[in-house]
Design a protein around this motif. Structure first.
Motif, PDB file in Angstrom:
ATOM      1  N   ASN A 125     -52.563 -60.762 -56.075  1.00  0.00           N
ATOM      2  CA  ASN A 125     -52.793 -62.034 -54.480  1.00  0.00           C
ATOM      3  C   ASN A 125     -52.616 -62.246 -53.521  1.00  0.00           C
ATOM      4  OD1 ASN A 125     -53.941 -64.153 -53.646  1.00  0.00           O
ATOM      5  ND2 ASN A 125     -53.951 -65.674 -55.163  1.00  0.00           N
ATOM      6  N   VAL A 126     -51.931 -61.870 -52.637  1.00  0.00           N
ATOM      7  CA  VAL A 126     -50.423 -61.615 -51.568  1.00  0.00           C
ATOM      8  C   VAL A 126     -50.489 -63.615 -51.878  1.00  0.00           C
ATOM      9  CG1 VAL A 126     -49.729 -61.494 -49.507  1.00  0.00           C
ATOM     10  CG2 VAL A 126     -51.655 -59.995 -50.088  1.00  0.00           C
ATOM     11  N   ASP A 127     -51.150 -64.450 -51.465  1.00  0.00           N
ATOM     12  CA  ASP A 127     -50.508 -65.710 -51.383  1.00  0.00           C
ATOM     13  C   ASP A 127     -49.268 -66.113 -52.572  1.00  0.00           C
ATOM     14  OD1 ASP A 127     -52.198 -65.931 -48.857  1.00  0.00           O
ATOM     15  OD2 ASP A 127     -53.491 -67.341 -50.107  1.00  0.00           O
ATOM     16  N   ASP A 128     -50.037 -65.354 -54.091  1.00  0.00           N
ATOM     17  CA  ASP A 128     -48.711 -65.757 -55.071  1.00  0.00           C
ATOM     18  C   ASP A 128     -47.554 -64.721 -55.257  1.00  0.00           C
ATOM     19  OD1 ASP A 128     -51.134 -67.603 -56.233  1.00  0.00           O
ATOM     20  OD2 ASP A 128     -51.424 -66.057 -57.126  1.00  0.00           O
ATOM     21  N   ALA A 129     -47.640 -63.208 -54.011  1.00  0.00           N
ATOM     22  CA  ALA A 129     -46.202 -62.893 -54.221  1.00  0.00           C
ATOM     23  C   ALA A 129     -45.599 -63.310 -52.821  1.00  0.00           C
ATOM     24  CB  ALA A 129     -47.539 -61.587 -54.050  1.00  0.00           C
ATOM     25  N   ASP A 130     -46.373 -63.713 -52.094  1.00  0.00           N
ATOM     26  CA  ASP A 130     -45.663 -64.521 -50.592  1.00  0.00           C
ATOM     27  C   ASP A 130     -44.307 -64.881 -50.898  1.00  0.00           C
ATOM     28  OD1 ASP A 130     -44.866 -63.952 -48.014  1.00  0.00           O
ATOM     29  OD2 ASP A 130     -46.525 -65.419 -47.383  1.00  0.00           O
ATOM     30  N   ILE A 131     -43.086 -64.827 -50.821  1.00  0.00           N
ATOM     31  CA  ILE A 131     -41.495 -65.499 -50.646  1.00  0.00           C
ATOM     32  C   ILE A 131     -41.552 -65.332 -49.340  1.00  0.00           C
ATOM     33  CG2 ILE A 131     -42.159 -65.456 -53.059  1.00  0.00           C
ATOM     34  CD1 ILE A 131     -39.048 -63.277 -52.667  1.00  0.00           C
TER      35      ILE A 131
END
Length: 62
Positions: free
Chosen positions: A44-50
């Motif tokens: 899930n890109v939203d969880d991995a986006d920093i």
């Protein structure tokens, strides 16, 4: 379905002619990178986006 190219074939396509003694090292490193990458299609890109911010002079905590 595409066939996966070998490290040697990929490098040769880019005009790089690796020495035979380096191919095993490169293939092992490539396999390690592929394993570390895992299956990113399910992430899930939203969880991995920093993000990182650089605040000039802000390298200390108050």
């Amino acid at each position: 379905m595409k066939m996966a190219l070998s490290v040697k074939e990929l490098l040769e396509q880019k005009g790089i002619d690796p020495k035979e003694e380096h191919l095993e090292i490169l293939e092992n490193r490539w396999a390690g990178l592929k394993a570390a990458r895992g299956n990113l299609e399910t992430v899930n890109v939203d969880d991995a986006d920093i993000s990182l911010r650089n605040v000039p002079g802000g390298d200390h905590s108050e």
